[in-house]
Motif scaffolding. Structure first.
Motif: not given
Length: 312
Positions: A253-257, A284-297, A308-310
Motif C-alpha cells: 500500500x505505501x509503495x502504491x501511494x 486495526x481490523x476495521x481499517x483493512x481495505x480503507x482509505x487513510x490520510x498519511x501526512x509525511x515530510x 488505501x490500507x492493505x
C-alpha cells in the motif's frame, strides 16, 4: 451446667454457618469450572501453562506467547489423560491462540456477560499447572474500556484483578462466584499486571482463528524508525518526532501511494506517529481495505497523500 447459648454466641454460630455456606459455594464453583481448564505443554523449556476448553470437539484457547512450538504440544485433560494438540491459529495482537486437541466430549466453559461487573466483585482465577487445578480468590480492581494493544489487537471491556498469579495463571480461566467464565487470564499484554480478556474478545478472535487461522488487520507495508526532527522542521510539522521510512514493501500500500525511502511519517488520519507501536495500533481490523490520510515530510516539505490500507 452450661445453660443456653448467649445471644452473642448465637450470632457467631450464625455467621460461622454463613461463612461455611459461602466457602462451600466457592468450592463448588471451582469444581464445576475446573472441568473446562486444561494444562498445556507448549514450550521448549520452562513450566507448563493453562488453557480453556472452547468447544467439546477439542478446540482449546490459551495465551499465544506461551506457545513456543507448532508441533509436539501436549494437553493435560481434567480426567488425567494427556493428548497431542496442534496450533490452529494465532493472533499476537490480542495474545490469543487456538489449539486443536485430539479429544472429544470435553466440557466448554459457560460464559457470563460483562454487564453488571463492578470493581470490588469477587472473582476466582483457575489454572492447571499440573494434574490438579489451582484457584486464587480476589476482587476486580479495575474495569477497563475498549483499547488497542501496541500490536494492533482490539480488546473489549477487559478486567484487572488482584488475584495471586499462581503457576499456570496465564491462559487460565477467570470465573465469578457462581462458576461462570468471565475471561482468559493473561499476564503478557500489560507488563506487571494481570488482566482478563473478556468473552466478547475471545469469541470474535477465536471464530476468526478457527475459520481463517488468523485475524485480518490493516497494514501499510513500511519499515520505519523513530527520528527527532530539527527545531524549524519540527515547528513546521507540528510535533517533534516522526517515523523515518527505511523499507518499503514492493507492491504494498505505501509503495502504491508513492511513499519513498527517507520520507518521515508524521500522522495517519490526524493521529501523530512517534513509534511503530503507535502506527500498529492504528491499523486495526476495521481499517483493512480503507482509505487513510498519511501526512509525511519529504525534503523539508510537509505533504499529505491518500493511501488505501492493505489487509493481512
Amino acid at each position: 451446667m452450661f445453660g443456653p447459648p448467649r445471644p452473642a454466641t448465637l450470632r457467631f454460630m450464625s455467621n460461622a454457618n454463613e461463612i461455611q455456606q459461602f466457602s462451600d459455594a466457592l468450592a463448588a464453583a471451582v469444581e464445576g469450572a475446573s472441568a473446562s481448564v486444561v494444562r498445556i505443554e507448549g514450550r521448549h523449556r520452562g513450566p507448563s501453562s493453562s488453557g480453556i476448553v472452547w468447544s467439546a470437539d477439542g478446540a482449546i484457547v490459551t495465551a499465544d506467547h506461551k506457545i513456543e512450538r507448532e508441533e509436539g504440544i501436549e494437553v493435560g485433560l481434567p480426567d488425567g489423560r494427556k493428548v497431542p494438540a496442534r496450533v490452529v491459529g494465532r493472533d499476537p495482537g490480542t495474545d490469543i491462540a487456538v489449539l486443536r486437541a485430539e479429544a472429544a466430549d470435553l466440557k466448554p466453559v459457560g460464559w457470563a456477560g460483562a454487564e453488571g461487573l463492578k470493581v470490588g466483585h469477587l472473582v476466582l482465577a483457575l489454572s492447571r499447572p499440573g494434574q490438579t487445578v489451582r484457584a486464587s480468590l480476589g476482587v476486580i480492581s479495575a474495569v477497563g474500556d475498549e483499547w488497542q494493544t501496541r500490536s494492533g489487537g482490539k480488546i473489549d471491556r477487559y478486567l484487572v484483578t488482584d488475584v495471586a498469579h499462581q503457576r499456570g495463571f496465564t491462559g487460565g480461566l477467570l470465573i465469578d462466584v457462581s462458576g461462570r467464565g468471565l475471561g482468559l487470564n493473561d499476564a503478557g499484554l500489560q507488563r506487571g499486571q494481570g488482566i482478563a480478556l473478556p468473552a466478547a474478545t475471545l469469541e470474535r478472535v477465536v471464530e476468526s482463528l478457527l475459520a481463517h487461522g488468523g485475524v485480518r488487520r490493516g497494514y501499510l507495508g513500511v519499515g520505519a524508525h523513530p527520528v527527532r526532527l530539527p527545531g524549524p522542521i519540527a515547528e513546521q510539522a507540528g510535533h517533534p518526532v516522526g517515523l523515518i521510512v527505511i523499507a518499503v514493501q514492493p507492491g504494498g500500500p505505501a509503495e502504491q501511494s508513492g511513499v519513498l525511502l527517507g520520507d518521515v511519517l508524521l500522522s495517519l488520519d490526524g493521529h501523530q506517529l512517534g513509534d511503530m507501536g503507535e502506527l500498529q495500533a492504528l491499523l486495526g481490523e476495521e481499517r483493512a481495505g480503507k482509505e487513510a490520510a498519511l501526512r509525511l515530510l519529504r525534503a523539508g516539505e510537509v505533504r499529505e497523500i491518500q493511501v488505501t490500507l492493505g489487509s493481512k
